[in-house]
Structures are given as C-alpha cells and as structure tokens.
Write an enzyme that holds these catalytic residues in place. Sequence first.
Site, mmCIF file in Angstrom:
data_model
loop_
_atom_site.group_PDB
_atom_site.id
_atom_site.type_symbol
_atom_site.label_atom_id
_atom_site.label_comp_id
_atom_site.label_asym_id
_atom_site.label_seq_id
_atom_site.Cartn_x
_atom_site.Cartn_y
_atom_site.Cartn_z
ATOM 1 N N ASP A 38 47.116 16.426 -23.155
ATOM 2 C CA ASP A 38 45.863 16.079 -23.844
ATOM 3 C C ASP A 38 44.738 15.964 -22.819
ATOM 4 O O ASP A 38 43.585 16.236 -23.124
ATOM 5 C CB ASP A 38 45.990 14.819 -24.720
ATOM 6 C CG ASP A 38 46.532 13.603 -23.985
ATOM 7 O OD1 ASP A 38 46.964 13.732 -22.819
ATOM 8 O OD2 ASP A 38 46.537 12.514 -24.591
ATOM 9 N N SER B 220 53.141 10.361 -22.004
ATOM 10 C CA SER B 220 51.916 10.892 -21.403
ATOM 11 C C SER B 220 52.073 11.067 -19.892
ATOM 12 O O SER B 220 52.965 11.781 -19.455
ATOM 13 C CB SER B 220 50.737 9.999 -21.767
ATOM 14 O OG SER B 220 49.528 10.606 -21.392
HETATM 15 MG MG MG Z 1 48.373 12.315 -22.023
#
Ligand code: MG
Length: 452
Positions: free
Chosen positions: A251, A105
């Site tokens: 995301d 991430s």
């Molecule tokens: Mg992320």
Amino acid sequence: MAAALMISVSGVRGVIGQTMTPTLALEFGQAFGHFLRQTVSSDKPLRVAIGRDTRPSGPMVLSALTAGLLSVGINVVDVGIATTPSVALMGRFLGTAASIVITASHNPIIWNGIKFLRHDGIAFPPEQAAAIKAAWEARAGELQPIENIGHLQTDSRVHAHHVQTVLPLVDVKAIVSRHFRVVLDSVNGAGCIGTPMLLGKLGVEMVHLNGEATGHFAHIPEPTKENLTDLCAQVKRHKAAVGFAQDPDADRLAIVDELGNYIGEEYTLALGTYARLLSKPGPVVANLSTSRMVDDIAAKFGCTVYRTPVGEANVAGKMMEVNAVIGGEGNGGLIDLRVGPVRDSFLAIAMTLDLMTRTGKTISQLVAELPRYAMLKTKFECTRAQADALVVKAKNALSQERIDTQDGVRVDFADGWVHVRPSNTEPIARVIAEAKTPERAQELVALIEALK
Ligand code: MG
C-alpha cells in the site's frame, strides 16, 4: 518475553507461534462472521473476500481464519496472494460484505496480522472495530449445521482487476512512448505479482529486485532510507529513470530519483498530488502529520487542503465528504477514490510515471522545484494518561498560535509546524515537526518536550 497481541481499528497483529496462532485466527474468523451476520442485512448468505501477503505464515492464518468464517455460515472467496489495495478493490468488485487481508504490513517476518475492511474497502470505524473485538472476547459465533456451512471459492482475477482499475487514470500511450527504465524493489512481498503487470502495460523496462513471492524479506521491510541502500545503488547502476520500493502489502511506496537518491516517502503523496492537480484541480486531503509540500502544491493550483486525524480511514472518509480529487498520508500512501478509498502503491507508481511524462522532467528536477523541508519524527515513551496530559499542556501553552485539535494537537507557525498525538497502539506520544531547517524542526520538538 512474548510480544503483545495488538488489536486496533485496522485489525489484529501478533507474533507467529506466540500471540498470532491458528486458534486466534479461527476465533477471529468466527467472531467476524458473527459481527457481519449481526450488522449486515441480506437475504442471501454473506460473502467475504480474503487475500494475503507473501509471509510464510500466510497459508496457516488463512486456513484457520477461513475455517472460522465457514463454520459460522459465511461464504469465502480466496483471492490468493495480493496487495492490501488489490484485495480491497476485489471485495468491491465482487460485491462482498467485507474483505480481509492477512498481512502485518511493514512488520518483520515473525509477525502476521488480520486486517478487516468494510464492503467499500475502508477500515471499520472505531465503534465497529470495538464491536469486532468484543465479539472475539466473547468468543461469539454460532457453529452452523451442515446445510448452512459456508462455501469456499477461489478467484484469480485480483491482479488484473487492480491493474485495469489504475491504467485508465493515466495517459498510457504517452507513458509507453517514454520507454522508462525502472528498478522495482518488492521486498519479496505482495507487490511481486501485480506490479510487473502494471509496469508491463506502461511499456516500462523493469529491473525487479526481491521479486519472488516468498515472504522472505530481503531487507528490513519498511521502505525507509536505511533499508533501501541496494535499490539506490541499482538505480544508478542500471541508469534507471526512477526506483520504486513497496512495503510487504504494497500500500505504501517510496521513490528513489534517477541519481540514486532516496527522496523520502513524503514525496510520494506530494508528486502524486502534483500529477493529479495538473489534470484536475480540486480538493486535497492529507493527515495532520503530512508535509506542508502538499499545501504548497495545492496553493499553486488554487486548491484547498483538508487535514484529518492520522489513519487511512480518516483520510478516505474526508475525501468522500469533500469530493477530493486526491489524498493520502505522508508515509508513502496515495489515495484516489477513482481507484478506491485505500492507499495504493500501483496508483502512486502510475501517477509518478505520468507526472514525469507530462512535465518531461526527471524526479530530481521535480523534487528541486518543491520547497525543501526538514521533517523530524520522534516519540516520547509515556503512559496514555501522560500522553493525553502532554496534548492538553501543548494546547494551553500554544493557544495563541494556529492550532488544530482533531488528533492530539498540531500547531502551525509561519516557518513550520509540530504535531503531538498519543499512539493508539503503543504507550508513546508521537511528535512530528517540519520546518525549513533541521535546527528549527528540532526546536519545535524541544518546545513540546519542555512541556513534559
Ligand atoms: Mg503496508
């Protein structure tokens, strides 16, 4: 000192060459394959979809993990470089038993991780995550004879599939007619490939910063204010309508207004909620650490906001339970179940452009219409036991107030709130406060601090 291997509900993260090694990835592939064979009933061999972000270590982790899965009889579909939501959606589309995203991430380049998702795209609940970890600790996974070894396939439809899932949710024709100019910062991460496809379909004139899928992050990759000064400057320079910044697995989304101001990730969910409720009022779900702006917007439409413990899976689970029309987390993560139960920057981009189109307003005008709050996020270093004790003390001391104890304790006052919770991954207590003024937010944090 070697950084610790972090194992949590969302998988495993480590530093390349130290704790995240080919051996570890191989063992986790075998253990996860074993776990699936134990828990998923199927007459056919099980399949798993795998994708990765752009980190240079991605192919290494992918190869080892894939070898582990194949060796225990799991078929693998490699969908290539893709965002976390894209991989989750592709797993659902292909009907695989699970999907796996190789990403750390927003962590720096030296990190990588393996994120396990269920067949529906949601992270495994804690008991099942614990079972995966236990399988790895036991080095479970039975090596299969030649006739049972898994097959490896590739599938290149991941970006198109994601874009085609998001587009029907907005008024494409109306957005196209606005000819928005947008500056996009993909931080050379997984958003590089699919996001331009989405913006192209929305008739956007795009200036793409850090749009090469190299994984060499051009700035510290977390999409926070201090890391996005170039994006802010470029929005002004290009006289763009809006700036968007993604984290490496895309995301999360942060937004910069047309004046070049970073508006903060809390606004991603707030504006997305506003856009959605304009066309379809209904239940909204947000985690307990998310801004009150969501409550203010929902109240305008007469809609209920349900709060959950922090964590995408908690939010998504509640959304399904209450049939929510929109939801997410304050760190730039918008979720619409019509796309999938995952935080999705493509969705957030489309919804933001849709809101600008429907209202005819600029981002700065939309922001000015919302109540302004000051949010203060801090952490106290302490052991898990001390963090738990702090939560108990806060519950006792503030029991006269409106409190929510689903995840640590959140205390709501008329003019603000404070949420204290033990971290699941680090020896800290997280304390988040929000109020009308920075001074009051500070006071709310001090209230908790005094209980230490
Ligand atoms: Mg992320």
